[in-house]
Design a protein around this motif. Structure first.
Motif, PDB file in Angstrom:
ATOM      1  N   UNK A  65      49.116  14.196  74.432  1.00  9.88           N
ATOM      2  CA  UNK A  65      48.174  15.024  75.196  1.00  9.88           C
ATOM      3  C   UNK A  65      48.779  15.344  76.555  1.00  9.88           C
ATOM      4  N   UNK A  66      48.637  16.583  76.971  1.00  8.17           N
ATOM      5  CA  UNK A  66      49.157  16.959  78.265  1.00  8.17           C
ATOM      6  C   UNK A  66      50.643  17.256  78.293  1.00  8.17           C
ATOM      7  N   UNK A  67      51.279  17.162  77.144  1.00  7.70           N
ATOM      8  CA  UNK A  67      52.719  17.449  77.101  1.00  7.70           C
ATOM      9  C   UNK A  67      52.940  18.917  77.451  1.00  7.70           C
ATOM     10  N   UNK A  68      53.970  19.218  78.237  1.00  8.15           N
ATOM     11  CA  UNK A  68      54.192  20.609  78.650  1.00  8.15           C
ATOM     12  C   UNK A  68      54.295  21.555  77.450  1.00  8.15           C
ATOM     13  N   UNK A  69      53.685  22.721  77.594  1.00  8.23           N
ATOM     14  CA  UNK A  69      53.711  23.703  76.516  1.00  8.23           C
ATOM     15  C   UNK A  69      54.616  24.878  76.852  1.00  8.23           C
ATOM     16  N   UNK A  70      54.967  25.010  78.102  1.00  9.36           N
ATOM     17  CA  UNK A  70      55.822  26.132  78.504  1.00  9.36           C
ATOM     18  C   UNK A  70      57.009  25.621  79.308  1.00  9.36           C
ATOM     19  N   UNK A  71      58.025  26.453  79.397  1.00  7.65           N
ATOM     20  CA  UNK A  71      59.203  26.078  80.179  1.00  7.65           C
ATOM     21  C   UNK A  71      58.842  25.866  81.645  1.00  7.65           C
ATOM     22  N   UNK A  72      57.947  26.675  82.149  1.00  8.73           N
ATOM     23  CA  UNK A  72      57.546  26.545  83.550  1.00  8.73           C
ATOM     24  C   UNK A  72      56.905  25.192  83.801  1.00  8.73           C
ATOM     25  N   UNK A  73      56.003  24.787  82.905  1.00  8.68           N
ATOM     26  CA  UNK A  73      55.350  23.492  83.061  1.00  8.68           C
ATOM     27  C   UNK A  73      56.372  22.355  82.968  1.00  8.68           C
TER      28      UNK A  73
ATOM     29  N   UNK B  80      61.032   6.057  64.302  1.00  8.18           N
ATOM     30  CA  UNK B  80      59.727   6.708  64.387  1.00  8.18           C
ATOM     31  C   UNK B  80      59.906   8.145  63.935  1.00  8.18           C
ATOM     32  N   UNK B  81      58.865   8.708  63.346  1.00 11.58           N
ATOM     33  CA  UNK B  81      58.901  10.107  62.906  1.00 11.58           C
ATOM     34  C   UNK B  81      57.765  10.849  63.585  1.00 11.58           C
ATOM     35  N   UNK B  82      58.035  12.063  63.995  1.00 14.92           N
ATOM     36  CA  UNK B  82      56.992  12.816  64.687  1.00 14.92           C
ATOM     37  C   UNK B  82      57.106  14.306  64.475  1.00 14.92           C
ATOM     38  N   UNK B  83      56.235  15.034  65.169  1.00 16.23           N
ATOM     39  CA  UNK B  83      56.260  16.483  65.186  1.00 16.23           C
ATOM     40  C   UNK B  83      57.177  16.950  66.300  1.00 16.23           C
ATOM     41  N   UNK B  84      57.808  18.095  66.109  1.00 16.32           N
ATOM     42  CA  UNK B  84      58.642  18.659  67.168  1.00 16.32           C
ATOM     43  C   UNK B  84      57.741  18.998  68.364  1.00 16.32           C
ATOM     44  N   UNK B  85      58.066  18.443  69.531  1.00 14.03           N
ATOM     45  CA  UNK B  85      57.171  18.555  70.684  1.00 14.03           C
ATOM     46  C   UNK B  85      57.583  19.646  71.660  1.00 14.03           C
ATOM     47  N   UNK B  86      58.732  20.266  71.435  1.00 13.20           N
ATOM     48  CA  UNK B  86      59.198  21.312  72.350  1.00 13.20           C
ATOM     49  C   UNK B  86      60.395  21.990  71.699  1.00 13.20           C
ATOM     50  N   UNK B  87      60.594  23.289  71.935  1.00 13.50           N
ATOM     51  CA  UNK B  87      61.781  23.950  71.385  1.00 13.50           C
ATOM     52  C   UNK B  87      63.024  23.500  72.148  1.00 13.50           C
ATOM     53  N   UNK B  88      64.178  23.724  71.570  1.00 17.01           N
ATOM     54  CA  UNK B  88      65.387  23.394  72.312  1.00 17.01           C
ATOM     55  C   UNK B  88      65.654  24.469  73.361  1.00 17.01           C
ATOM     56  N   UNK B  89      65.648  24.025  74.599  1.00 16.76           N
ATOM     57  CA  UNK B  89      65.984  24.892  75.724  1.00 16.76           C
ATOM     58  C   UNK B  89      66.968  24.101  76.575  1.00 16.76           C
ATOM     59  N   UNK B  90      68.168  24.645  76.828  1.00 16.24           N
ATOM     60  CA  UNK B  90      69.115  23.913  77.668  1.00 16.24           C
ATOM     61  C   UNK B  90      68.469  23.543  78.991  1.00 16.24           C
ATOM     62  N   UNK B  91      68.539  22.263  79.347  1.00 13.85           N
ATOM     63  CA  UNK B  91      67.909  21.800  80.571  1.00 13.85           C
ATOM     64  C   UNK B  91      66.552  21.162  80.331  1.00 13.85           C
ATOM     65  N   UNK B  92      65.999  21.369  79.126  1.00 15.90           N
ATOM     66  CA  UNK B  92      64.675  20.805  78.822  1.00 15.90           C
ATOM     67  C   UNK B  92      64.706  19.932  77.564  1.00 15.90           C
ATOM     68  N   UNK B  93      65.892  19.432  77.260  1.00 16.50           N
ATOM     69  CA  UNK B  93      66.061  18.633  76.044  1.00 16.50           C
ATOM     70  C   UNK B  93      65.103  17.446  75.980  1.00 16.50           C
TER      71      UNK B  93
END
Length: 243
Positions: free
Chosen positions: A8-16, A76-89
């Motif tokens: 919950x509250x995990x960033x959803x955008x690159x800006x966040x 542990x196995x999970x859902x992908x929580x963010x796309x790969x963006x250099x700098x936001x790994x």
DNA sequence: GCGACAG
DNA sequence: ATCTTGTCGC
């Protein structure tokens, strides 16, 4: 096996996500040497992906620092929580990695990450981020120089040269095998750069990459295969009968 | 604006 | 990261 959703509250955008990095960066501790190399336990973490099925598998493998034998491991196995963006790994890897660390039967101690710490556009890479969130000493050992520059280190194992962001040293290129491409070491949290280099050399008696990341890499791939296999079997079971 | 870019 | 067979070499 632990299963992880996106927190919950995990960033959803690159800006966040960048805002989170800017906020947490101040909590990185750089004035501690960290545990002495070759003693205690060292934990490697790594992650494997199946973006098609929206699956992530993480592994944490604890080694005896003196013998490099496996002391404990967890996945542990999970859902992908963010796309790969250099700098936001970190936003892609951390939730599942944390779950794997939490599933260990013993304290992780020093954590070796597959990626960067301070060597990062905002000086807050995966290793630093994981360190701040867990409080654990962390270092990053990456396979590529990312956007940074460096001179070629001396050809023998142990040779090193500064990894530079302009004129600022953010880590070191370190030769772990004679005549083989170096790895790129940076501080994560609560470990000095010299100590991070010493740990990396202690973890590479035979191969270019640290035993910690080699073991974690093999384990998370296996965990992903098993998760995919389980899901595929379920899909077949649940699928309508073909004509 | 374009290209590069940890995993 | 991941897609992918064989192959050269220690």
């Amino acid at each position: 096996m632990t299963t992880v959703g996106v927190p919950a509250g995990w960033p959803a955008t690159e800006e966040e996500a960048r805002a989170v990095q800017d906020e947490l960066r101040g909590r990185v501790v750089l004035d501690e040497p960290g545990p002495p190399p070759g003693t205690g336990r060292v934990t490697g973490v790594d992650v494997a992906y199946d973006d098609e099925r929206d699956l992530v598998a993480a592994a944490a493998v604890v080694l005896d620092a003196a013998t490099l034998e496996v002391v404990a491991e967890a996945t542990a196995v999970g859902r992908v929580s963010f796309p790969y963006v250099p700098g936001l790994l970190a936003f892609r890897e951390i939730p599942t990695v944390r779950a794997a660390l939490d599933a260990l039967p013993c304290p992780p101690d020093l954590v070796v990450c597959d990626g960067y710490g301070l060597a990062h556009p905002r000086r807050f890479g995966l290793a630093s981020h994981l360190g701040v969130l867990t409080g654990l000493p962390t270092i990053g050992v990456a396979k590529n120089p990312f956007t940074f520059t460096h001179d070629d280190p001396a050809g023998a194992r142990g040779g090193s040269s500064p990894l530079l962001a302009g004129t600022e040293e953010v880590g070191r290129a370190l030769r772990t095998r004679d005549g083989v491409k170096p790895v790129f070491v940076s501080v994560g949290h609560r470990v000095s750069l010299d100590n991070a280099l010493a740990h990396t050399l202690a973890l590479t008696p035979r191969y270019r990459l640290p035993e910690t990341t080699r073991r974690a890499d093999a384990l998370c791939r296996r965990a992903l295969r098993e998760a995919v296999g389980t899901r595929a079997a379920g899909d077949v079971r649940d699928a309508p009968t073909a004509s």
